[in-house]
Design a protein around this motif. Structure first.
Motif, PDB file in Angstrom:
ATOM      1  N   GLU A 483      -6.397 -12.425  -3.164  1.00  0.00           N
ATOM      2  CA  GLU A 483      -6.113 -11.033  -3.511  1.00  0.00           C
ATOM      3  C   GLU A 483      -4.843 -10.598  -2.785  1.00  0.00           C
ATOM      4  N   LYS A 596      -2.995  -0.600  -4.902  1.00  0.00           N
ATOM      5  CA  LYS A 596      -3.099  -1.326  -6.178  1.00  0.00           C
ATOM      6  C   LYS A 596      -3.438  -2.804  -5.946  1.00  0.00           C
ATOM      7  N   THR A 598      -4.795  -6.558  -6.473  1.00  0.00           N
ATOM      8  CA  THR A 598      -4.847  -7.398  -7.679  1.00  0.00           C
ATOM      9  C   THR A 598      -5.300  -8.803  -7.304  1.00  0.00           C
ATOM     10  N   GLU A 677      -0.385 -13.644 -10.630  1.00  0.00           N
ATOM     11  CA  GLU A 677      -1.358 -12.589 -10.927  1.00  0.00           C
ATOM     12  C   GLU A 677      -2.267 -12.998 -12.082  1.00  0.00           C
ATOM     13  N   PRO A 679      -4.468 -12.453 -15.339  1.00  0.00           N
ATOM     14  CA  PRO A 679      -4.486 -11.462 -16.430  1.00  0.00           C
ATOM     15  C   PRO A 679      -5.699 -10.533 -16.316  1.00  0.00           C
ATOM     16  N   GLU A 680      -5.496  -9.258 -16.713  1.00  0.00           N
ATOM     17  CA  GLU A 680      -6.510  -8.209 -16.516  1.00  0.00           C
ATOM     18  C   GLU A 680      -7.866  -8.571 -17.124  1.00  0.00           C
ATOM     19  N   ASN A 681      -7.855  -9.098 -18.392  1.00  0.00           N
ATOM     20  CA  ASN A 681      -9.142  -9.375 -19.064  1.00  0.00           C
ATOM     21  C   ASN A 681      -9.943 -10.460 -18.333  1.00  0.00           C
ATOM     22  N   ALA A 683      -9.569 -11.194 -15.083  1.00  0.00           N
ATOM     23  CA  ALA A 683      -9.948 -10.629 -13.779  1.00  0.00           C
ATOM     24  C   ALA A 683     -11.242  -9.821 -13.895  1.00  0.00           C
ATOM     25  N   GLN A 684     -11.366  -9.037 -14.989  1.00  0.00           N
ATOM     26  CA  GLN A 684     -12.571  -8.222 -15.165  1.00  0.00           C
ATOM     27  C   GLN A 684     -13.815  -9.096 -15.319  1.00  0.00           C
TER      28      GLN A 684
END
Length: 692
Positions: A483, A596, A598, A677, A679-681, A683-684
């Motif tokens: 992180e 923020k 990530t 980093e 990707p958001e999808n 990571a969720q």
């Protein structure tokens, strides 16, 4: 065995290369021709001297670096044979840290391969002079000049061919020495009969052309020789060799030789080149370190009569002999029975038996002198990277940095008896291998072991079973996510417990700032005027480090963050180290929430080598694994190399997929490149799964 006292006659070298280039086979030939062994063991038969571990013999690969000593032309050569597989990169790194020179082995068919680039970069970092050996000249598709060009183009080196092959593939029978202008022909299978002849007539024009190129490259590195050459002087072979030696030690030129180790051709000239061109301990700059009392930099020249300065570069647990430390002595003498200081740990250490190693065999010696490599039996407080020195003249040498592990698995003992043995086994293995980490997950209570790859962990689990008799259940491989933060913030941490009597008071103001990829964690104190007393600065740093071990998104370690201590306050009576440590942890967690946060995932650099007809399918499969195609290159004979970067999470099990897609003809290599980093999808999903 001759006793070498003259430091100019010592060579400390490593054999480094990509997996399967022939390092161990070449080392085996070194030992045979120097009469260290009387029968050559073969890697493919599981009988190589230097591959002594059971796992190495079964798999036909080198896993742990093995040290040995041999003698050639009245020179002592200390050799470390290193692994080629990227999972065991720590073995290469720690070996290069203590070596004076390297022999880089290349496969004449494959040329410069990915791990060749990695070990070359590592050797650059430690300023290790090298010579190159283009091996497997007898294989179909072998090309000496193509490999030499790849060394120049891919490794940005300045290779200079000091030999050319006589024939190639099936017709490879020997080499021409361009400096001496002589041909060496091998007429027997053992390579012990090496006939010196005149250059064959059909090669004379080619030899003359390459010899002129060689002389021009060498004289350019020496002003005196340049003037004589321009005036038309014939420069003797002895002077050319001395100038080439000087240029090699300064890393201006890299001599390139060729041969076929498996067929015993070209190995004796390679031994000659080790003696002629690689540095002795007196040819390299004195080692420098810091005096722990004055914080001043000091140097230690390689003088056997100077103050002791040695570096422990490897810890080994032997089932019969116990704990053993491999050491390189840079200055002075390490003597059996003497008590010395371990400045890294701040503890005294009594030297037990001293050993000269030959793979897993050993002989007792009375002392290890400056410039030499040996082993110490039974050190209690010494670990990899520690400095050993005289107590009255202390020095701390630069330690060895290792890459972070990228993959972890859960492990649990099968019985109560296994539990106790497992704790001992994990501690011993972690002491031996700095890239192997053990920790307990705070949420699940599981024991997690982390390493550099699936093969690395597989070998360690196998060693637990065989050496320590631990029966354990193994979980599926997990990716070592990290992180970080994306913006700079200020945060305040206050820990106050004042309820009569002696309370607790700690108050800090921190600034958290994101750092570029790979910078790790940095801490800086900007306190002026004593708003926080000096003795509380270190507890603040420890509090920051401990808080960074567990991130706020999914509990993964935090990286690439700079933390500056800006301000704070203290209480004359109630302040304590513990209070400031807790306050720092509170500030970090609060700051990370606002900055923020990530998730980062490890991205791997992958090279896939496949026959042309499977290229389309392989690229399609890689794209489905979120891979980015970086480039492609035909390798000849209908073979294609494909370079990609891909997330480690999507590359599990790729070996099996590739084998089935290419009918067993495809191969791939993978090494860690950087963190990126997530990707958001994805990571969720990951955070959701972790919370469940």
């Amino acid at each position: 065995m001759p006793e070498i006292q003259n430091l100019s006659r010592v060579r400390n070298i490593g054999i480094i290369a990509h997996i399967d280039a022939g390092k161990t086979t070449t080392t085996e030939r070194f030992l045979f021709y120097t009469q260290k062994i009387h029968r050559m063991g073969e890697v493919h038969e599981g009988a190589a001297t230097m591959d002594w571990m059971v796992q190495e013999r079964e798999r036909g690969i080198t896993i742990t670096s093995a040290a040995t000593t041999c003698f050639w032309r009245e020179h002592q050569i200390n050799i470390i044979d290193t692994p080629g597989h990227i999972d065991f990169t720590a073995e290469v790194q720690r070996s290069l840290r203590v070596l004076d020179g390297g022999v880089v082995v290349f496969d004449a068919v494959a040329g410069v391969e990915p791990q060749s680039e990695t070990v070359w970069r590592q050797a650059d970092r430690f300023n290790v002079p090298r010579i190159c050996f283009v091996n497997k000249m007898d294989r179909l598709g072998a090309d000496f000049w193509r490999t030499t060009k790849m060394i120049r183009d891919r490794l940005r080196a300045n290779p200079v061919a000091i030999q050319i092959p006589i024939g190639s593939e099936d017709s490879f029978v020997g080499v021409v020495d361009l400096i001496e202008n002589e041909a060496f022909i091998y007429t027997d299978d053992l390579g012990t009969i090496q006939e010196e002849r005149e250059v064959p007539p059909e090669l004379r024009d080619e030899v003359e052309q390459h010899r002129q190129n060689l002389i021009e490259q060498i004289v350019q590195t020496d002003e005196d020789l340049t003037l004589r050459y321009l005036e038309g002087d014939e420069i003797p072979a002895g002077e050319l060799k001395q100038a080439l030696r000087n240029a090699t030690i300064r890393a201006e030129l890299v001599p390139v030789l060729c041969g076929a180790s498996l067929r015993n051709r070209g190995v004796q000239p390679l031994l000659d080149a080790v003696v002629d061109f690689l540095p002795a301990p007196i040819d390299i700059p004195p080692i420098s370190g810091t005096n722990p009392k004055t914080d001043q930099e000091e140097t230690r020249p390689p003088d056997p009569n100077g103050p002791l300065a040695a570096l422990a570069f490897k810890i080994v647990t032997d089932p019969y002999m116990g704990r053993m430390a491999y050491v390189r002595v840079y200055s002075g003498r390490l003597e059996s029975g003497k008590t010395i200081l371990n400045t890294t740990q701040g503890k005294r250490e009594r030297m037990g038996r001293l050993l000269r190693m030959h793979a897993n065999r050993r002989e007792d010696i009375q002392e290890i002198v400056a410039g030499d490599i040996g082993a110490v039996l039974g050190p209690k407080n010494t670990f990899t990277g520690d400095t050993l020195c005289d107590a009255d003249q202390p020095i701390v040498l630069e330690s060895i940095k290792f890459p972070e592990p990228v993959i972890s698995i859960a492990i649990e003992p099968r019985s109560k008896g296994d539990q106790d043995r497992m704790a001992v086994a994990l501690q011993r293995l972690a002491e031996e291998d700095p890239t192997f980490r053990v920790h307990v997950d705070g949420e699940t209570g599981q024991t997690l072991i982390a390493g550099m790859g699936e093969l690395h962990l597989e070998v360690l689990v196998d060693r637990m079973l065989r050496e320590f008799k631990v029966m354990a259940n193994i979980g599926r491989p997990q990716v070592a996510y990290r992180e970080t933060i994306r913006r700079t913030v200020r945060a305040e941490g206050r820990f106050v417990r004042q309820t009569g009597g002696h309370g607790q008071y700690g108050h800090v103001v921190l600034e958290l700032e994101p750092l570029p990829n790979g910078e790790g964690l940095q801490f800086e104190s900007k306190i002026v005027g004593g708003t926080i007393p000096k003795e509380y600065i270190r507890p603040v740093e420890i509090g920051v480090q401990e808080a960074m071990e567990s991130g706020v998104i999914a509990g993964y370690p935090m990286v690439d963050i700079k933390v500056a201590l800006l301000d704070g306050s203290y209480h004359e009576v109630d302040s304590s180290e513990l209070a400031f440590k807790i306050a720092a942890g509170i500030a970090v967690r609060e700051g990370v929430q606002k900055a923020k946060p990530t998730l980062l995932e490890p991205i791997m650099k992958v090279e896939v080598v496949v026959p042309d007809e499977f290229t389309g399918d392989v690229i399609g499969n890689l794209s489905s694994r979120r891979a980015q195609i970086e480039g492609m290159e035909p390798l000849g004979d209908g073979i294609q190399a494909i370079w990609v970067t891909a997330p480690l999470a999507d590359m599990f099990g790729y070996a099996t997929t590739l084998r089935s897609m290419t009918k067993g003809r495809g191969t791939f290599n993978m090494e860690f490149k950087h963190y990126a980093e997530l990707p958001e999808n994805i990571a969720q999903k990951l955070v959701g799964g972790k919370r469940k």
